[in-house]
Enzyme design. Sequence first.
Site, mmCIF file in Angstrom:
data_model
loop_
_atom_site.group_PDB
_atom_site.id
_atom_site.type_symbol
_atom_site.label_atom_id
_atom_site.label_comp_id
_atom_site.label_asym_id
_atom_site.label_seq_id
_atom_site.Cartn_x
_atom_site.Cartn_y
_atom_site.Cartn_z
ATOM 1 N N GLU A 127 42.582 6.277 -8.241
ATOM 2 C CA GLU A 127 41.629 5.475 -8.999
ATOM 3 C C GLU A 127 40.959 6.278 -10.122
ATOM 4 O O GLU A 127 40.649 7.458 -9.956
ATOM 5 C CB GLU A 127 40.556 4.937 -8.060
ATOM 6 C CG GLU A 127 41.136 3.922 -7.096
ATOM 7 C CD GLU A 127 40.097 3.339 -6.154
ATOM 8 O OE1 GLU A 127 40.295 2.201 -5.721
ATOM 9 O OE2 GLU A 127 39.101 3.996 -5.853
ATOM 10 N N CYS A 140 35.829 8.739 -15.538
ATOM 11 C CA CYS A 140 35.703 9.508 -14.304
ATOM 12 C C CYS A 140 37.104 9.666 -13.714
ATOM 13 O O CYS A 140 37.748 8.693 -13.328
ATOM 14 C CB CYS A 140 34.774 8.731 -13.363
ATOM 15 S SG CYS A 140 34.543 9.537 -11.784
ATOM 16 N N CYS A 147 40.760 13.790 0.053
ATOM 17 C CA CYS A 147 39.995 15.042 -0.082
ATOM 18 C C CYS A 147 40.049 15.763 1.258
ATOM 19 O O CYS A 147 40.031 15.124 2.304
ATOM 20 C CB CYS A 147 38.542 14.710 -0.443
ATOM 21 S SG CYS A 147 37.549 16.145 -0.878
ATOM 22 N N CYS A 151 32.434 15.108 3.270
ATOM 23 C CA CYS A 151 31.007 14.859 3.061
ATOM 24 C C CYS A 151 30.702 13.498 3.697
ATOM 25 O O CYS A 151 31.429 12.525 3.466
ATOM 26 C CB CYS A 151 30.678 14.875 1.575
ATOM 27 S SG CYS A 151 31.196 16.421 0.810
ATOM 28 N N CYS A 154 30.387 10.064 1.653
ATOM 29 C CA CYS A 154 31.375 9.808 0.598
ATOM 30 C C CYS A 154 32.580 9.048 1.141
ATOM 31 O O CYS A 154 33.184 9.457 2.132
ATOM 32 C CB CYS A 154 31.812 11.146 -0.008
ATOM 33 S SG CYS A 154 33.164 10.971 -1.197
ATOM 34 N N GLU A 212 38.464 17.200 -4.690
ATOM 35 C CA GLU A 212 37.681 18.379 -5.054
ATOM 36 C C GLU A 212 38.477 19.154 -6.110
ATOM 37 O O GLU A 212 39.483 19.797 -5.792
ATOM 38 C CB GLU A 212 37.439 19.220 -3.782
ATOM 39 C CG GLU A 212 36.875 20.602 -4.016
ATOM 40 C CD GLU A 212 35.671 20.649 -4.958
ATOM 41 O OE1 GLU A 212 34.640 20.024 -4.674
ATOM 42 O OE2 GLU A 212 35.773 21.344 -5.998
ATOM 43 N N SER A 265 27.447 19.327 -6.569
ATOM 44 C CA SER A 265 26.993 18.304 -5.626
ATOM 45 C C SER A 265 26.113 18.987 -4.583
ATOM 46 O O SER A 265 26.601 19.450 -3.558
ATOM 47 C CB SER A 265 28.194 17.653 -4.940
ATOM 48 O OG SER A 265 28.950 16.956 -5.896
ATOM 49 N N LEU A 266 24.821 19.045 -4.855
ATOM 50 C CA LEU A 266 23.931 19.818 -3.980
ATOM 51 C C LEU A 266 23.483 18.975 -2.776
ATOM 52 O O LEU A 266 23.737 19.326 -1.631
ATOM 53 C CB LEU A 266 22.727 20.313 -4.791
ATOM 54 C CG LEU A 266 21.834 21.305 -4.063
ATOM 55 C CD1 LEU A 266 22.577 22.588 -3.716
ATOM 56 C CD2 LEU A 266 20.588 21.626 -4.893
ATOM 57 N N HIS A 267 22.776 17.928 -3.026
ATOM 58 C CA HIS A 267 22.437 16.895 -2.030
ATOM 59 C C HIS A 267 21.495 17.289 -0.894
ATOM 60 O O HIS A 267 21.048 16.424 -0.135
ATOM 61 C CB HIS A 267 23.685 16.251 -1.419
ATOM 62 C CG HIS A 267 24.665 15.718 -2.429
ATOM 63 N ND1 HIS A 267 24.287 14.991 -3.528
ATOM 64 C CD2 HIS A 267 26.024 15.829 -2.508
ATOM 65 C CE1 HIS A 267 25.368 14.671 -4.226
ATOM 66 N NE2 HIS A 267 26.418 15.170 -3.644
ATOM 67 N N ASN A 342 25.420 4.998 -2.975
ATOM 68 C CA ASN A 342 26.239 3.789 -3.109
ATOM 69 C C ASN A 342 26.891 3.497 -1.774
ATOM 70 O O ASN A 342 27.693 4.303 -1.288
ATOM 71 C CB ASN A 342 27.327 4.003 -4.167
ATOM 72 C CG ASN A 342 26.738 4.090 -5.560
ATOM 73 O OD1 ASN A 342 25.988 3.223 -5.983
ATOM 74 N ND2 ASN A 342 27.045 5.166 -6.261
ATOM 75 N N CYS A 385 29.956 6.146 -7.892
ATOM 76 C CA CYS A 385 30.101 7.472 -7.293
ATOM 77 C C CYS A 385 30.364 7.378 -5.806
ATOM 78 O O CYS A 385 29.611 6.741 -5.079
ATOM 79 C CB CYS A 385 28.787 8.241 -7.398
ATOM 80 S SG CYS A 385 28.540 9.030 -8.927
HETATM 81 N N1 SAH Z 1 34.522 16.488 -4.978
HETATM 82 C C1 SAH Z 1 33.697 16.710 -6.097
HETATM 83 C C2 SAH Z 1 33.912 15.677 -7.147
HETATM 84 C C3 SAH Z 1 33.518 14.271 -6.744
HETATM 85 S S1 SAH Z 1 32.144 13.868 -7.681
HETATM 86 C C4 SAH Z 1 32.251 16.773 -5.684
HETATM 87 O O1 SAH Z 1 31.967 16.436 -4.544
HETATM 88 O O2 SAH Z 1 31.436 17.211 -6.484
HETATM 89 C C5 SAH Z 1 31.451 12.508 -7.012
HETATM 90 C C6 SAH Z 1 29.948 12.666 -6.889
HETATM 91 O O3 SAH Z 1 29.458 11.512 -6.202
HETATM 92 C C7 SAH Z 1 29.576 13.857 -6.040
HETATM 93 O O4 SAH Z 1 28.341 14.391 -6.438
HETATM 94 C C8 SAH Z 1 29.439 13.217 -4.708
HETATM 95 O O5 SAH Z 1 28.706 14.013 -3.816
HETATM 96 C C9 SAH Z 1 28.750 11.934 -5.054
HETATM 97 N N2 SAH Z 1 28.899 10.904 -4.018
HETATM 98 C C10 SAH Z 1 29.818 10.851 -3.043
HETATM 99 N N3 SAH Z 1 29.621 9.733 -2.292
HETATM 100 C C11 SAH Z 1 28.578 9.082 -2.820
HETATM 101 C C12 SAH Z 1 27.925 7.855 -2.513
HETATM 102 N N4 SAH Z 1 28.354 7.088 -1.527
HETATM 103 N N5 SAH Z 1 26.896 7.474 -3.267
HETATM 104 C C13 SAH Z 1 26.484 8.233 -4.328
HETATM 105 N N6 SAH Z 1 27.074 9.391 -4.673
HETATM 106 C C14 SAH Z 1 28.106 9.821 -3.925
HETATM 107 FE FE1 SF4 Z 2 35.387 15.316 -1.331
HETATM 108 FE FE2 SF4 Z 2 33.478 15.341 -3.244
HETATM 109 FE FE3 SF4 Z 2 33.689 13.275 -1.547
HETATM 110 FE FE4 SF4 Z 2 32.792 15.619 -0.669
HETATM 111 S S1 SF4 Z 2 31.825 14.307 -2.198
HETATM 112 S S2 SF4 Z 2 34.306 14.319 0.352
HETATM 113 S S3 SF4 Z 2 34.033 17.031 -1.866
HETATM 114 S S4 SF4 Z 2 35.203 13.912 -3.061
#
Ligand code: SAH
Ligand code: SF4
Length: 419
Positions: A127, A140, A147, A151, A154, A212, A265-267, A342, A385
């Site tokens: 996608e 994007c 992956c 996380c 995600c 990733e 992606s700190l979170h 999301n 995202c």
């Molecule tokens: N794998 C890489 C690239 C993906 S970026 C990474 O994790 O950075 C996608 C971004 O959306 C990342 O910051 C991820 O943490 C964030 N993300 C993942 N799931 C999400 C969700 N359900 N709602 C909002 N952001 C999310």
């Molecule tokens: Fe993979 Fe990024 Fe999703 Fe984490 S947030 S599972 S590294 S795609």
Amino acid sequence: MPLSIDLTDSHTRAEVQAKTRAATTPDDKTNLIGLDRDELRAALIDVGVPEKQARMRASQLWQWIYWFGHQDFSAMSNVAKPLRNLLDEKFTLARPELIEEQCSEDGTRKWLFRFPPRGAGKPVEVETVYIPESDRGTLCISSQVGCTLTCTFCHTGTQKLVRNLTAEEILMQLIVARDRLGDFPDKIAEGSGFVPEGDRKVTNIVMMGMGEPLYNFENVKKALLIASDNEGLSLSKRRITLSTSGVVPGIERTGNEIGCMLAISLHATNNELRDEIVPINKKYPIEQLLDACRNYPGVSNARRITFEYVMLKGINDSLNDAKELVRLLKGIPAKINLIPFNPWPGSNYECSDWEQIEKFSDFVNANGYASPIRKPRGRDILAACGQLKSESERLRKNERDALNAMHAMVTGHGAESDT
Ligand code: SAH
Ligand code: SF4
């Protein structure tokens, strides 16, 4: 309730497929897209182009392929006819199969591509999402199918890694987006989705789709260097952002070898929580990650690192977290993107209350960091995202029902754009 304008009705789907089927008829021709300049030159020499001419011919082709977006060698007017015929016999510029295009009510588009298996297994589906805004159009791009990381918030993380995408497949996402949007010189948009005004339709790319990127470093690097070549697709490196969940050893290499912008992606602001929600933290804890950011080649106040922070209700959204965040980022040229969570079918989190997100943002702002709240875009088509998960794992009926119920609840504050 957001309404999905699904262009995959039989007519449009058939139209999209017919357009791409011819282009994807399997044959043994090499696709030139994804070759770097040296490889292109070598490929020409291989089919008999004299070595002395090869560099010049490669340059001409490069422009036709990447600047003009031509798919047909016969239209390359400064290439002699016999060579055009030879190119056509040996090579192709065919686009991948585009199996679905969905348009959100907010103008966001999501494309589903099918790429060949490349080795064992089945074809894969990937996608790509386009987010138009008043001052830019952001694409994007995915780097992997699925992956390896998991996380917990995600959707992509629930799909096991199938394989890395090749440089060709990463670039194709950009090229087909530009085809569909009429974003090559003298080309017109294909299909009926929304196309913004302005000369360039795709002004920015973010490696924030599935996967990733730092676990597919070589292919991502190759694709991004081609995308930023200024005789071709010519995207400025300042408009290319690579997002990582924190693969520390790849961070310095990204700065040195690609030179693009970095997002992390700190979170979470402590290792205990981050170990849980971004499990790669167990391997590379926060301190190591932030050290790598401090030392990111090229970082400055004019080239800040973006820290992504997903707002999870009751998990990481307190003012104490905001305080910790400010403390942790001290001394790093940073901006913070607050991403309202999301939801996706089966997810176990709730998005923080809007009021709380604003309080969090105000605190971080007052302490000197820009902290825009990203508008969720394309939620109605699961394009926001973290919602991407390709149809390689199609939604089951109960997941679809859950999704519909979720649509009814989502009120539309919004993510991929800074407010
Ligand atoms: N794998 C890489 C690239 C993906 S970026 C990474 O994790 O950075 C996608 C971004 O959306 C990342 O910051 C991820 O943490 C964030 N993300 C993942 N799931 C999400 C969700 N359900 N709602 C909002 N952001 C999310
Ligand atoms: Fe993979 Fe990024 Fe999703 Fe984490 S947030 S599972 S590294 S795609």
